[in-house]
Design an enzyme around this catalytic site. Structure first.
Site, PDB file in Angstrom:
ATOM      1  N   HIS A   1       1.158  -0.822  -0.132  1.00  0.00           N
ATOM      2  CA  HIS A   1      -0.337  -0.185   0.179  1.00  0.00           C
ATOM      3  C   HIS A   1       0.945   1.358   0.369  1.00  0.00           C
ATOM      4  O   HIS A   1       0.070   2.426  -0.555  1.00  0.00           O
ATOM      5  CB  HIS A   1      -1.181   0.198   1.472  1.00  0.00           C
ATOM      6  CG  HIS A   1      -2.202  -1.002   1.294  1.00  0.00           C
ATOM      7  ND1 HIS A   1      -2.501  -1.468   0.283  1.00  0.00           N
ATOM      8  CD2 HIS A   1      -1.972  -1.556   2.426  1.00  0.00           C
ATOM      9  CE1 HIS A   1      -3.544  -1.882   0.517  1.00  0.00           C
ATOM     10  NE2 HIS A   1      -3.537  -2.635   1.479  1.00  0.00           N
TER      11      HIS A   1
ATOM     12  N   ASP B   1      -2.716 -10.705  -2.782  1.00  0.00           N
ATOM     13  CA  ASP B   1      -3.001 -10.041  -0.973  1.00  0.00           C
ATOM     14  C   ASP B   1      -4.825  -9.676  -1.423  1.00  0.00           C
ATOM     15  O   ASP B   1      -4.737  -9.426  -2.852  1.00  0.00           O
ATOM     16  CB  ASP B   1      -2.485  -8.911  -0.860  1.00  0.00           C
ATOM     17  CG  ASP B   1      -2.733  -8.142   0.741  1.00  0.00           C
ATOM     18  OD1 ASP B   1      -2.060  -8.674   1.406  1.00  0.00           O
ATOM     19  OD2 ASP B   1      -3.934  -7.690   1.143  1.00  0.00           O
TER      20      ASP B   1
ATOM     21  N   HIS C   1      -6.264  -6.975  -0.887  1.00  0.00           N
ATOM     22  CA  HIS C   1      -6.432  -5.963  -1.054  1.00  0.00           C
ATOM     23  C   HIS C   1      -5.623  -4.857  -2.119  1.00  0.00           C
ATOM     24  O   HIS C   1      -4.754  -5.843  -2.678  1.00  0.00           O
ATOM     25  CB  HIS C   1      -6.204  -5.210   0.513  1.00  0.00           C
ATOM     26  CG  HIS C   1      -6.703  -4.926   1.686  1.00  0.00           C
ATOM     27  ND1 HIS C   1      -6.149  -6.185   2.700  1.00  0.00           N
ATOM     28  CD2 HIS C   1      -7.761  -4.677   1.898  1.00  0.00           C
ATOM     29  CE1 HIS C   1      -6.888  -6.527   3.566  1.00  0.00           C
ATOM     30  NE2 HIS C   1      -7.958  -5.248   3.534  1.00  0.00           N
TER      31      HIS C   1
ATOM     32  N   ASP D   1      -4.641 -12.642   3.384  1.00  0.00           N
ATOM     33  CA  ASP D   1      -5.901 -12.252   3.499  1.00  0.00           C
ATOM     34  C   ASP D   1      -6.967 -12.662   3.035  1.00  0.00           C
ATOM     35  O   ASP D   1      -8.817 -12.525   3.848  1.00  0.00           O
ATOM     36  CB  ASP D   1      -5.846 -10.503   4.184  1.00  0.00           C
ATOM     37  CG  ASP D   1      -5.257 -10.110   2.565  1.00  0.00           C
ATOM     38  OD1 ASP D   1      -4.981 -10.858   2.721  1.00  0.00           O
ATOM     39  OD2 ASP D   1      -4.969  -8.594   3.427  1.00  0.00           O
TER      40      ASP D   1
HETATM   41 ZN   LIG Z   1      -4.290  -7.248   2.820  1.00  0.00          ZN
END
Ligand SMILES: [Zn+2]
Length: 308
Positions: free
Chosen positions: A125, A162, A164, A245
């Site tokens: 991120h 991931d 996200h 995740d």
């Molecule tokens: Zn994540």
């Protein structure tokens, strides 16, 4: 296969506020599963900290200074709504970047076929100038640039499973066709980016999945969009932003994968690495917040890296 593992006790010293999902226990759970006899053959190493010359491969000096100057002498300080630093966070982050860079050296200099880096804080991120989403510096982006600068790699593929979207990695390589960024992720979900029509210079491939998606949908997207793009791109190195995740037990998302899916995706990327880039594969831990889901998924992933 020779699989190298980078870990370091200082990764436990990056502290986050009570109840924060990105916590030191994540790495304790990973250490525990990797201490099993079946991982005896892992080539275990501790990384050296990265230098500033590595950080600036993906971030301007101003961002490096901003993060390092935010490190407190005591306590925990927020740098973003959900990202914080504690006294040892700078050292931990530098060791994490150092491990990612060393992993690239290892696969290009054939000390290992592949490498798993069990570090925190995570990185995907972190944008060029913004620490966010638990991330300070973008480990995967720095590793890709290092492969290009130090080892003459023309093309590097970063595959991010991931749950996200890796907005940071997409931001850093948005107009750089020498790096392919492919992501499967739940959408809508934090951080909000990752739509199919975000394609950069034709080098960004987003495969958003809706909440409730499971193994079949994930594998179809991975095969049809991610793997096909890798073959067309013909990379000199594959880097995995390995977040776990998307596991069905994870509290932060609603994608229903399990260990077998991470095992499968690992095997598929290893097959492509073998076919396209002399097995060179570097895997960097990103998210994964349910300790049981995380540790069993990392066990499946690293076990596959070792077995081929
Ligand atoms: Zn994540």
């Amino acid at each position: 296969m020779v699989t190298r593992l980078y870990s370091h006790p200082l990764f436990l010293e990056h502290l986050t506020p009570p109840g924060h999902p990105e916590r030191p226990d994540r790495l304790r759970a990973i250490e525990k599963v990797l201490s099993d006899d079946r991982f005896d053959r892992l080539d275990r190493h501790q990384p050296e900290p990265a230098g500033r010359e590595h950080l600036v491969l993906a971030h301007p000096e101003s961002h490096v200074d901003k993060v390092m100057n935010a490190i407190p002498d005591e306590g925990i300080v927020r740098v973003d709504a959900d990202t914080s630093v504690s006294p040892m966070s700078g050292e931990a982050a530098l060791l994490g970047v150092g491990a990612a860079v060393a992993a690239v050296d290892d696969v290009f200099e054939k000390r290992a076929d592949n490498v798993f880096v069990a570090a925190r804080p995570p990185g995907h991120h972190a944008e060029k100038v913004t620490a966010m989403g638990f991330c300070l510096f973008n480990n995967a982006a720095i590793a890709a640039r290092h492969a290009q600068k130090r080892h003459g790699a023309d093309r590097v593929a970063i595959i991010d499973w991931d749950v996200h979207h890796g907005n940071g990695t997409q931001d850093i390589f948005w107009d750089d066709p020498s790096v392919l960024y492919c992501s499967t992720h739940q959408m809508p979900l934090y951080p909000g980016t990752g739509a199919k029509d975000e394609t950069g210079a034709g080098n960004i491939v987003n495969a958003p999945l809706s909440a409730g998606s499971g193994s079949d949908t994930f594998r179809d997207a991975f095969r049809d969009r991610v793997m096909r793009s890798i073959v067309d791109f013909h990379p000199d190195l594959i880097i995995i932003s390995a977040g776990f995740d998307a596991h069905h037990r994870d509290p932060l998302a609603e994608i229903n994968l399990d260990e077998a899916d991470f095992d499968w995706a690992t095997a598929e990327l290893m097959e492509l690495a073998n076919r396209l880039c002399n097995d060179r594969l570097v895997s960097l831990l990103e998210g994964g917040y349910d300790l049981r889901g995380l540790s069993s998924s990392v066990g499946a992933h690293v076990g596959r890296l070792m077995r081929g």
